[in-house]
Enzyme design. Structure first.
Site, short mmCIF file in Angstrom:
data_model
loop_
_atom_site.label_atom_id
_atom_site.label_comp_id
_atom_site.label_asym_id
_atom_site.label_seq_id
_atom_site.Cartn_x
_atom_site.Cartn_y
_atom_site.Cartn_z
N VAL A 278 28.31 18.05 38.07
CA VAL A 278 28.93 19.33 38.43
C VAL A 278 29.29 20.08 37.17
O VAL A 278 29.87 19.51 36.23
CB VAL A 278 30.20 19.11 39.28
CG1 VAL A 278 30.81 20.45 39.69
CG2 VAL A 278 29.88 18.26 40.51
N CYS B 223 36.94 26.06 33.31
CA CYS B 223 37.55 24.86 33.90
C CYS B 223 39.07 24.79 33.76
O CYS B 223 39.70 23.93 34.35
CB CYS B 223 36.93 23.62 33.27
SG CYS B 223 37.19 23.48 31.48
N TRP C 168 42.69 23.83 32.81
CA TRP C 168 43.27 22.57 32.36
C TRP C 168 42.64 21.37 33.07
O TRP C 168 43.17 20.28 33.02
CB TRP C 168 44.77 22.58 32.57
CG TRP C 168 45.49 23.51 31.63
CD1 TRP C 168 45.94 23.22 30.37
CD2 TRP C 168 45.86 24.86 31.88
NE1 TRP C 168 46.56 24.33 29.82
CE2 TRP C 168 46.53 25.35 30.74
CE3 TRP C 168 45.70 25.72 32.98
CZ2 TRP C 168 47.03 26.64 30.64
CZ3 TRP C 168 46.18 27.02 32.89
CH2 TRP C 168 46.84 27.46 31.73
N GLY C 169 41.53 21.59 33.78
CA GLY C 169 40.79 20.49 34.37
C GLY C 169 41.22 20.09 35.76
O GLY C 169 40.86 18.99 36.22
N THR D 245 35.54 26.37 28.76
CA THR D 245 36.66 27.30 28.74
C THR D 245 36.69 27.97 27.37
O THR D 245 36.10 27.45 26.41
CB THR D 245 37.99 26.59 29.01
OG1 THR D 245 39.08 27.54 28.86
CG2 THR D 245 38.23 25.45 28.04
N GLU E 196 43.69 25.39 23.77
CA GLU E 196 44.81 24.62 24.31
C GLU E 196 44.43 23.90 25.60
O GLU E 196 44.83 22.77 25.84
CB GLU E 196 46.01 25.54 24.56
CG GLU E 196 46.66 26.09 23.30
CD GLU E 196 47.37 25.01 22.49
OE1 GLU E 196 47.87 24.04 23.10
OE2 GLU E 196 47.40 25.12 21.25
N CYS F 213 51.87 41.42 41.00
CA CYS F 213 50.65 40.86 41.60
C CYS F 213 50.93 40.31 43.01
O CYS F 213 50.12 40.47 43.92
CB CYS F 213 50.07 39.78 40.71
SG CYS F 213 49.33 40.42 39.18
#
Length: 386
Positions: free
Chosen positions: A169, A174, A176-177, A195, A199, A357
């Site tokens: 995949v 991505c 922070w995973g 990404t 950081e 938002c």
């Protein structure tokens, strides 16, 4: 309690009264009793809002020129009344023209948002987000907490993609995973994630060191079967397409097609706007997400034309309101830990960002779409899992 002096209505100029009348059409008063009413400390912010739209309004709020007990309620009413369409100024027109003519999301500028936003600090985002660090809309249909909503979203994505053990995949954007970790733990897949935030890469590599996951600091335009050691079974992109830009939408979709196996599926999770030809929000662009550009449903349709097949389209944008309000609650609760580092202007800026938002999603001015895409159509048709 706020004890600063308020501007009386009798002190407003003619142009300021014009803005007050527009606000009244949305049910928003000046110094009224409702939580969504403005408390005006400096009337010049009304002139600035008329001249520069949300850029003037937002900068005035951060500077303390006005306050509101419920910014989310303020923006819900403002946007439901479509008052943003009343502001026509040369500055806003130039901002819109510049976005159309200039590729502000080219390879050089693609890294701007990583440095300006996502690299603010992993501790900061960990305090605001859920335990998996998912920085996108949760799925609240059967959830009661932010953590439950984010796990439900990740599970929904996995099921829509029909993940099976051993699949490869690709996660474009991505973060922070969160998705990659969940998919590897629950479905036994192997993932490559890219990404533009150093950081995020550092955090994800450490957190998921024991799983078959690879995290890269890489622009999506560098992806191909050659750089991935072959085509992948699935492609996912959650909350990244908002940074691609209208001039690059079609190039993004071609990258997805190129990287995807012939019988593969892709899932695109993105915020969207209701109208095609709208101005990029100048305040969000300047202070939160530089070079961001929300797509319309028509723009995504144009981008996939003769490149990918739309198998499924799911809108659960109303869930983003609840997600943002949960992030805001976490942010305010954690703020004392970050106050000295970031200062009060940053505090007001992030409050304005999160709550404005939330109001936009509550007003249904913004949407959240999940598209399931294939290269040339699923034989026999695609069926969304219940």
């Amino acid at each position: 309690m706020d004890t600063r002096a308020l501007v009386p209505a009798s002190a407003l100029t003619a142009s300021q009264r014009q803005v007050a009348e527009l606000l009244a059409r949305a049910g928003i008063g000046l110094d009224g009793a409702n939580p969504w009413d403005m408390r005006l400390h400096d009337a010049t912010v009304l002139d600035d809002a008329l001249a520069r739209g949300n850029l003037g309004l937002g900068e005035g709020y951060v500077a303390g020129l006005w306050d509101c007990d419920s910014l989310d309620g303020f923006f819900e009413r403002l946007l439901r009344a479509h008052l943003e369409r009343e502001a026509h100024s040369p500055r806003l027109a130039w901002h819109a023209l510049h976005a159309k003519l200039v590729n502000r999301q080219n390879r050089r500028h693609a890294w701007d948002v990583g440095r300006a936003h996502y690299d603010l600090g992993n501790d900061f985002f960990a305090a605001m987000l859920d335990p998996r660090m998912a920085y996108s809309c949760g799925y609240w249909r059967d959830a009661n907490t932010l953590a439950e909503a984010q796990e439900a979203k990740l599970e929904l994505v996995c099921r829509k993609l029909g993940l099976k053990p051993g699949m490869r995949v690709l996660d474009i954007g991505c973060g922070w995973g969160s998705f990659m970790g969940y998919a590897a733990e629950r479905y036994g897949v192997h993932c490559i994630g890219v990404t533009v935030s150093k950081e995020q890469v550092a955090f994800a590599r450490e957190r998921y060191a024991g799983l078959p996951l690879e995290f890269r600091l890489q622009d999506y335009r560098e992806l191909s079967p050659d750089t991935l050691d072959g085509a992948v079974d699935r492609v996912v992109s959650i909350g990244m397409f908002e940074h691609v830009g209208r001039r690059n939408h079609r190039a993004f979709m071609r990258v997805v097609r190129c990287c995807l196996a012939d019988d593969g599926l892709a899932l695109l999770h993105t915020i969207g706007k209701r109208r095609r030809n709208t101005t990029i929000d100048p305040w969000i662009d300047k202070y939160v997400f530089p070079n961001g550009d929300l797509p319309s449903i028509g723009q995504i349709g144009d981008a996939i034309e003769d490149v990918l097949v739309a198998e499924d389209l799911h809108n659960f944008g109303a869930d983003y309101d609840r997600t943002l309000m949960a992030w805001h609650a976490n942010f305010e609760a954690a703020w004392p830990r970050f106050a000295e580092m970031h200062g009060e202007a940053f505090h007001r800026q992030w409050r304005y960002y999160l709550l404005s938002c939330a109001g936009a999603f509550r007003a249904r001015d913004l949407q959240l779409w999940q598209w399931v895409l294939s290269k040339d159509g699923v034989r026999g048709g695609y069926r969304r899992p219940e």
